[in-house]
Design a protein around this motif. Structure first.
Motif, mmCIF file in Angstrom:
data_model
loop_
_atom_site.group_PDB
_atom_site.id
_atom_site.type_symbol
_atom_site.label_atom_id
_atom_site.label_comp_id
_atom_site.label_asym_id
_atom_site.label_seq_id
_atom_site.Cartn_x
_atom_site.Cartn_y
_atom_site.Cartn_z
ATOM 1 N N ASP A 83 0.846 -1.199 0.000
ATOM 2 C CA ASP A 83 0.000 0.000 0.000
ATOM 3 C C ASP A 83 0.879 1.245 0.000
ATOM 4 O O ASP A 83 1.980 1.247 0.572
ATOM 5 C CB ASP A 83 -0.903 0.044 1.235
ATOM 6 C CG ASP A 83 -2.091 -0.906 1.154
ATOM 7 O OD1 ASP A 83 -2.253 -1.587 0.120
ATOM 8 O OD2 ASP A 83 -2.854 -0.961 2.144
ATOM 9 N N LEU A 84 0.392 2.304 -0.625
ATOM 10 C CA LEU A 84 1.112 3.579 -0.654
ATOM 11 C C LEU A 84 0.500 4.535 0.358
ATOM 12 O O LEU A 84 -0.722 4.724 0.388
ATOM 13 C CB LEU A 84 1.069 4.192 -2.051
ATOM 14 C CG LEU A 84 1.726 3.362 -3.159
ATOM 15 C CD1 LEU A 84 1.589 4.064 -4.504
ATOM 16 C CD2 LEU A 84 3.187 3.082 -2.834
ATOM 17 N N LEU A 85 1.362 5.135 1.174
ATOM 18 C CA LEU A 85 0.929 6.035 2.232
ATOM 19 C C LEU A 85 1.417 7.455 1.976
ATOM 20 O O LEU A 85 2.463 7.654 1.357
ATOM 21 C CB LEU A 85 1.495 5.589 3.589
ATOM 22 C CG LEU A 85 1.260 4.157 4.036
ATOM 23 C CD1 LEU A 85 1.919 3.934 5.398
ATOM 24 C CD2 LEU A 85 -0.225 3.832 4.080
ATOM 25 N N THR A 86 0.676 8.415 2.507
ATOM 26 C CA THR A 86 1.138 9.788 2.623
ATOM 27 C C THR A 86 1.263 10.054 4.116
ATOM 28 O O THR A 86 0.292 9.897 4.855
ATOM 29 C CB THR A 86 0.152 10.777 1.979
ATOM 30 O OG1 THR A 86 0.022 10.454 0.590
ATOM 31 C CG2 THR A 86 0.648 12.205 2.108
ATOM 32 N N ILE A 87 2.467 10.408 4.553
ATOM 33 C CA ILE A 87 2.776 10.628 5.961
ATOM 34 C C ILE A 87 2.997 12.118 6.159
ATOM 35 O O ILE A 87 3.879 12.702 5.520
ATOM 36 C CB ILE A 87 4.036 9.835 6.367
ATOM 37 C CG1 ILE A 87 3.851 8.344 6.049
ATOM 38 C CG2 ILE A 87 4.384 10.069 7.832
ATOM 39 C CD1 ILE A 87 5.153 7.558 6.007
ATOM 40 N N MET A 88 2.202 12.749 7.035
ATOM 41 C CA MET A 88 2.250 14.205 7.198
ATOM 42 C C MET A 88 2.438 14.600 8.651
ATOM 43 O O MET A 88 1.893 13.960 9.544
ATOM 44 C CB MET A 88 0.942 14.823 6.694
ATOM 45 C CG MET A 88 0.645 14.532 5.241
ATOM 46 S SD MET A 88 -1.106 14.782 4.833
ATOM 47 C CE MET A 88 -1.816 13.231 5.388
ATOM 48 N N SER A 89 3.181 15.683 8.858
ATOM 49 C CA SER A 89 3.245 16.310 10.179
ATOM 50 C C SER A 89 2.942 17.793 9.998
ATOM 51 O O SER A 89 3.130 18.352 8.913
ATOM 52 C CB SER A 89 4.615 16.105 10.839
ATOM 53 O OG SER A 89 5.615 16.834 10.169
ATOM 54 N N PHE A 90 2.465 18.400 11.068
ATOM 55 C CA PHE A 90 2.027 19.793 11.022
ATOM 56 C C PHE A 90 2.685 20.568 12.150
ATOM 57 O O PHE A 90 3.111 19.993 13.150
ATOM 58 C CB PHE A 90 0.499 19.866 11.147
ATOM 59 C CG PHE A 90 -0.214 19.157 10.030
ATOM 60 C CD1 PHE A 90 -0.616 19.845 8.901
ATOM 61 C CD2 PHE A 90 -0.463 17.792 10.099
ATOM 62 C CE1 PHE A 90 -1.256 19.183 7.857
ATOM 63 C CE2 PHE A 90 -1.102 17.120 9.065
ATOM 64 C CZ PHE A 90 -1.500 17.822 7.943
ATOM 65 N N ALA A 91 2.757 21.886 12.000
ATOM 66 C CA ALA A 91 3.321 22.750 13.042
ATOM 67 C C ALA A 91 2.551 24.061 13.071
ATOM 68 O O ALA A 91 1.933 24.453 12.078
ATOM 69 C CB ALA A 91 4.801 23.002 12.778
ATOM 70 N N ALA A 92 2.606 24.731 14.215
ATOM 71 C CA ALA A 92 1.945 26.029 14.377
ATOM 72 C C ALA A 92 2.926 27.141 14.035
ATOM 73 O O ALA A 92 4.082 27.126 14.470
ATOM 74 C CB ALA A 92 1.450 26.182 15.805
#
Length: 122
Positions: A83-92
């Motif tokens: 399976d292909l994933l999109t891995i994301m992180s976020f910041a303020a």
């Protein structure tokens, strides 16, 4: 005012392993994490392109150079090898800083071998 923006993204990461009895998380090749500035134990949002599942967990480092992407614990039920994933992180970010912010993006190819590092297109 603070805005939550995409900090880093690993796109088209191919699942290489599943470990149902691990305590949890997503194992990611340490080299990939370094390339996008993703820290160990950082909260991530993951989207599975094969089945539409989206889930939050945290990143742990797999051995550098291993090309490993492993669904661990309960997340092992949310995908399969290949399976292909999109891995994301976020910041303020403060509004002024957000004006010029560009996330770090890593686009992976087949087998997590072809690596293209680029900023997100405007």
């Amino acid at each position: 005012m603070q805005l939550n923006l995409l900090k880093s993204k690993i796109h088209r990461a191919e699942v290489t392993d599943l470990s149902l009895h691990y305590e949890g998380s997503l194992a990611v090749d340490r080299d990939f994490m370094t390339m996008v500035g993703l820290r160990e134990y950082e909260k991530i949002l993951v989207g599975n392109m094969a089945n539409g599942e989206r889930f939050e967990t945290y990143a742990i480092a797999a051995p550098a150079g291993s090309k490993t992407i492993s669904l661990n614990g309960a997340t092992a039920h949310l995908g399969k090898r290949g399976d292909l994933l999109t891995i994301m992180s976020f910041a303020a970010f403060e509004a002024a800083e957000a004006e010029t912010w560009q996330p770090k993006v890593l686009l992976l190819g087949e087998g997590n071998t072809k690596i293209i590092k680029r900023p997100v297109a405007a």
